[in-house]
Design a protein around this motif. Structure first.
Motif, PDB file in Angstrom:
ATOM      1  N   MET A 109       0.844  -0.879  -0.002  1.00  0.00           N
ATOM      2  CA  MET A 109      -0.040  -0.079   0.350  1.00  0.00           C
ATOM      3  C   MET A 109       0.775   1.015   0.350  1.00  0.00           C
ATOM      4  O   MET A 109       0.252   1.906  -0.389  1.00  0.00           O
ATOM      5  CB  MET A 109      -0.939   0.163   1.242  1.00  0.00           C
ATOM      6  N   ALA A 110       2.002   1.675   0.396  1.00  0.00           N
ATOM      7  CA  ALA A 110       3.047   2.446   0.846  1.00  0.00           C
ATOM      8  C   ALA A 110       2.977   2.706  -1.077  1.00  0.00           C
ATOM      9  O   ALA A 110       3.541   4.237  -0.501  1.00  0.00           O
ATOM     10  CB  ALA A 110       4.266   2.082   1.642  1.00  0.00           C
ATOM     11  N   ILE A 111       3.816   1.672  -1.644  1.00  0.00           N
ATOM     12  CA  ILE A 111       3.665   2.249  -2.782  1.00  0.00           C
ATOM     13  C   ILE A 111       2.845   3.146  -4.052  1.00  0.00           C
ATOM     14  O   ILE A 111       3.400   3.760  -4.153  1.00  0.00           O
ATOM     15  CB  ILE A 111       4.277   0.955  -3.641  1.00  0.00           C
ATOM     16  N   LEU A 112       1.170   2.907  -3.076  1.00  0.00           N
ATOM     17  CA  LEU A 112      -0.130   3.328  -3.592  1.00  0.00           C
ATOM     18  C   LEU A 112       0.740   5.196  -3.412  1.00  0.00           C
ATOM     19  O   LEU A 112       0.871   6.042  -4.580  1.00  0.00           O
ATOM     20  CB  LEU A 112      -0.952   3.637  -3.632  1.00  0.00           C
ATOM     21  N   GLY A 113       1.561   5.510  -2.417  1.00  0.00           N
ATOM     22  CA  GLY A 113       1.811   7.367  -2.372  1.00  0.00           C
ATOM     23  C   GLY A 113       2.929   7.589  -2.537  1.00  0.00           C
ATOM     24  O   GLY A 113       3.004   8.789  -2.722  1.00  0.00           O
ATOM     25  N   ILE A 114       3.497   6.909  -3.630  1.00  0.00           N
ATOM     26  CA  ILE A 114       4.906   7.065  -4.640  1.00  0.00           C
ATOM     27  C   ILE A 114       4.038   7.846  -5.858  1.00  0.00           C
ATOM     28  O   ILE A 114       4.390   7.882  -7.575  1.00  0.00           O
ATOM     29  CB  ILE A 114       5.986   6.182  -4.362  1.00  0.00           C
ATOM     30  N   LEU A 115       3.168   5.813  -6.489  1.00  0.00           N
ATOM     31  CA  LEU A 115       2.432   5.718  -8.116  1.00  0.00           C
ATOM     32  C   LEU A 115       1.761   6.844  -8.255  1.00  0.00           C
ATOM     33  O   LEU A 115       1.624   7.747  -9.218  1.00  0.00           O
ATOM     34  CB  LEU A 115       2.687   4.393  -8.272  1.00  0.00           C
ATOM     35  N   ILE A 116       0.564   6.911  -7.256  1.00  0.00           N
ATOM     36  CA  ILE A 116       0.430   8.200  -7.441  1.00  0.00           C
ATOM     37  C   ILE A 116       0.415   9.213  -7.629  1.00  0.00           C
ATOM     38  O   ILE A 116       0.235  10.264  -8.707  1.00  0.00           O
ATOM     39  CB  ILE A 116      -1.413   7.723  -6.595  1.00  0.00           C
ATOM     40  N   PRO A 117       1.143  10.214  -7.283  1.00  0.00           N
ATOM     41  CA  PRO A 117       1.494  11.259  -7.221  1.00  0.00           C
ATOM     42  C   PRO A 117       2.690  11.071  -8.582  1.00  0.00           C
ATOM     43  O   PRO A 117       2.646  12.381  -9.575  1.00  0.00           O
ATOM     44  CB  PRO A 117       2.690  11.984  -6.306  1.00  0.00           C
ATOM     45  N   VAL A 118       3.043  10.314  -8.621  1.00  0.00           N
ATOM     46  CA  VAL A 118       4.136  10.183 -10.352  1.00  0.00           C
ATOM     47  C   VAL A 118       2.884  10.380 -11.042  1.00  0.00           C
ATOM     48  O   VAL A 118       3.819  11.184 -12.034  1.00  0.00           O
ATOM     49  CB  VAL A 118       5.428   9.173  -9.403  1.00  0.00           C
ATOM     50  N   SER A 119       2.182   9.233 -10.786  1.00  0.00           N
ATOM     51  CA  SER A 119       1.201   8.983 -12.110  1.00  0.00           C
ATOM     52  C   SER A 119       0.707  10.801 -12.389  1.00  0.00           C
ATOM     53  O   SER A 119       0.280  11.569 -14.322  1.00  0.00           O
ATOM     54  CB  SER A 119       0.923   8.271 -11.947  1.00  0.00           C
ATOM     55  N   LEU A 120       0.220  11.499 -11.796  1.00  0.00           N
ATOM     56  CA  LEU A 120      -0.831  12.681 -11.816  1.00  0.00           C
ATOM     57  C   LEU A 120       0.597  13.834 -12.518  1.00  0.00           C
ATOM     58  O   LEU A 120       0.229  14.565 -12.998  1.00  0.00           O
ATOM     59  CB  LEU A 120      -1.170  13.354 -11.162  1.00  0.00           C
ATOM     60  N   PHE A 121       1.668  13.827 -12.139  1.00  0.00           N
ATOM     61  CA  PHE A 121       2.421  14.356 -12.873  1.00  0.00           C
ATOM     62  C   PHE A 121       3.206  13.857 -14.102  1.00  0.00           C
ATOM     63  O   PHE A 121       2.800  15.076 -14.601  1.00  0.00           O
ATOM     64  CB  PHE A 121       3.903  14.438 -11.821  1.00  0.00           C
ATOM     65  N   MET A 122       3.575  13.236 -14.412  1.00  0.00           N
ATOM     66  CA  MET A 122       3.564  13.053 -15.420  1.00  0.00           C
ATOM     67  C   MET A 122       2.112  12.895 -16.750  1.00  0.00           C
ATOM     68  O   MET A 122       2.245  13.666 -17.803  1.00  0.00           O
ATOM     69  CB  MET A 122       4.290  11.718 -16.170  1.00  0.00           C
ATOM     70  N   GLY A 123       0.911  12.804 -16.317  1.00  0.00           N
ATOM     71  CA  GLY A 123      -0.022  13.215 -17.203  1.00  0.00           C
ATOM     72  C   GLY A 123      -0.093  14.969 -16.918  1.00  0.00           C
ATOM     73  O   GLY A 123      -0.301  15.305 -17.905  1.00  0.00           O
ATOM     74  N   GLY A 124      -0.381  15.445 -16.060  1.00  0.00           N
ATOM     75  CA  GLY A 124       0.461  17.079 -16.634  1.00  0.00           C
ATOM     76  C   GLY A 124       0.982  17.156 -17.048  1.00  0.00           C
ATOM     77  O   GLY A 124       0.912  18.588 -18.042  1.00  0.00           O
ATOM     78  N   ILE A 125       1.988  17.011 -17.459  1.00  0.00           N
ATOM     79  CA  ILE A 125       3.314  17.191 -18.383  1.00  0.00           C
ATOM     80  C   ILE A 125       2.459  16.688 -19.623  1.00  0.00           C
ATOM     81  O   ILE A 125       2.771  17.485 -21.009  1.00  0.00           O
ATOM     82  CB  ILE A 125       4.236  16.623 -17.992  1.00  0.00           C
ATOM     83  N   GLY A 126       1.897  15.695 -20.082  1.00  0.00           N
ATOM     84  CA  GLY A 126       0.938  15.714 -20.892  1.00  0.00           C
ATOM     85  C   GLY A 126       0.682  16.219 -22.315  1.00  0.00           C
ATOM     86  O   GLY A 126       0.504  17.069 -23.175  1.00  0.00           O
ATOM     87  N   LEU A 127      -0.199  17.048 -20.769  1.00  0.00           N
ATOM     88  CA  LEU A 127      -1.422  17.490 -20.551  1.00  0.00           C
ATOM     89  C   LEU A 127      -1.101  19.255 -21.350  1.00  0.00           C
ATOM     90  O   LEU A 127      -1.114  19.552 -21.698  1.00  0.00           O
ATOM     91  CB  LEU A 127      -2.520  17.734 -19.363  1.00  0.00           C
ATOM     92  N   VAL A 128       0.274  19.845 -20.166  1.00  0.00           N
ATOM     93  CA  VAL A 128       0.977  20.623 -21.083  1.00  0.00           C
ATOM     94  C   VAL A 128       1.402  20.385 -22.447  1.00  0.00           C
ATOM     95  O   VAL A 128       1.081  22.243 -22.687  1.00  0.00           O
ATOM     96  CB  VAL A 128       2.080  21.154 -19.953  1.00  0.00           C
TER      97      VAL A 128
END
Length: 52
Positions: free
Chosen positions: A1-20
């Motif tokens: 479960m602790a890995i979700l604390g890393i994976l969710i922000p990283v995926s949101l950041f990468m999605g934001g870069i793609g949107l920009v």
């Protein structure tokens, strides 16, 4: 479960870069004439200067 604390922000950041990047491409007119080149290659007309 602790890995979700890393994976969710990283995926949101990468999605934001793609949107920009997508918004930047739209504002810089990267997608103006997607069919133009495809149709232009089939014509026998030769022009030195492409139409604006």
């Amino acid at each position: 479960m602790a890995i979700l604390g890393i994976l969710i922000p990283v995926s949101l950041f990468m999605g934001g870069i793609g949107l920009v990047a997508f918004i930047w491409a739209m504002r810089n007119r990267q997608f103006d004439d997607p069919q133009g080149d495809a149709n232009r290659i089939l014509t026998t007309d030769w022009d030195d200067r492409p139409k604006p």
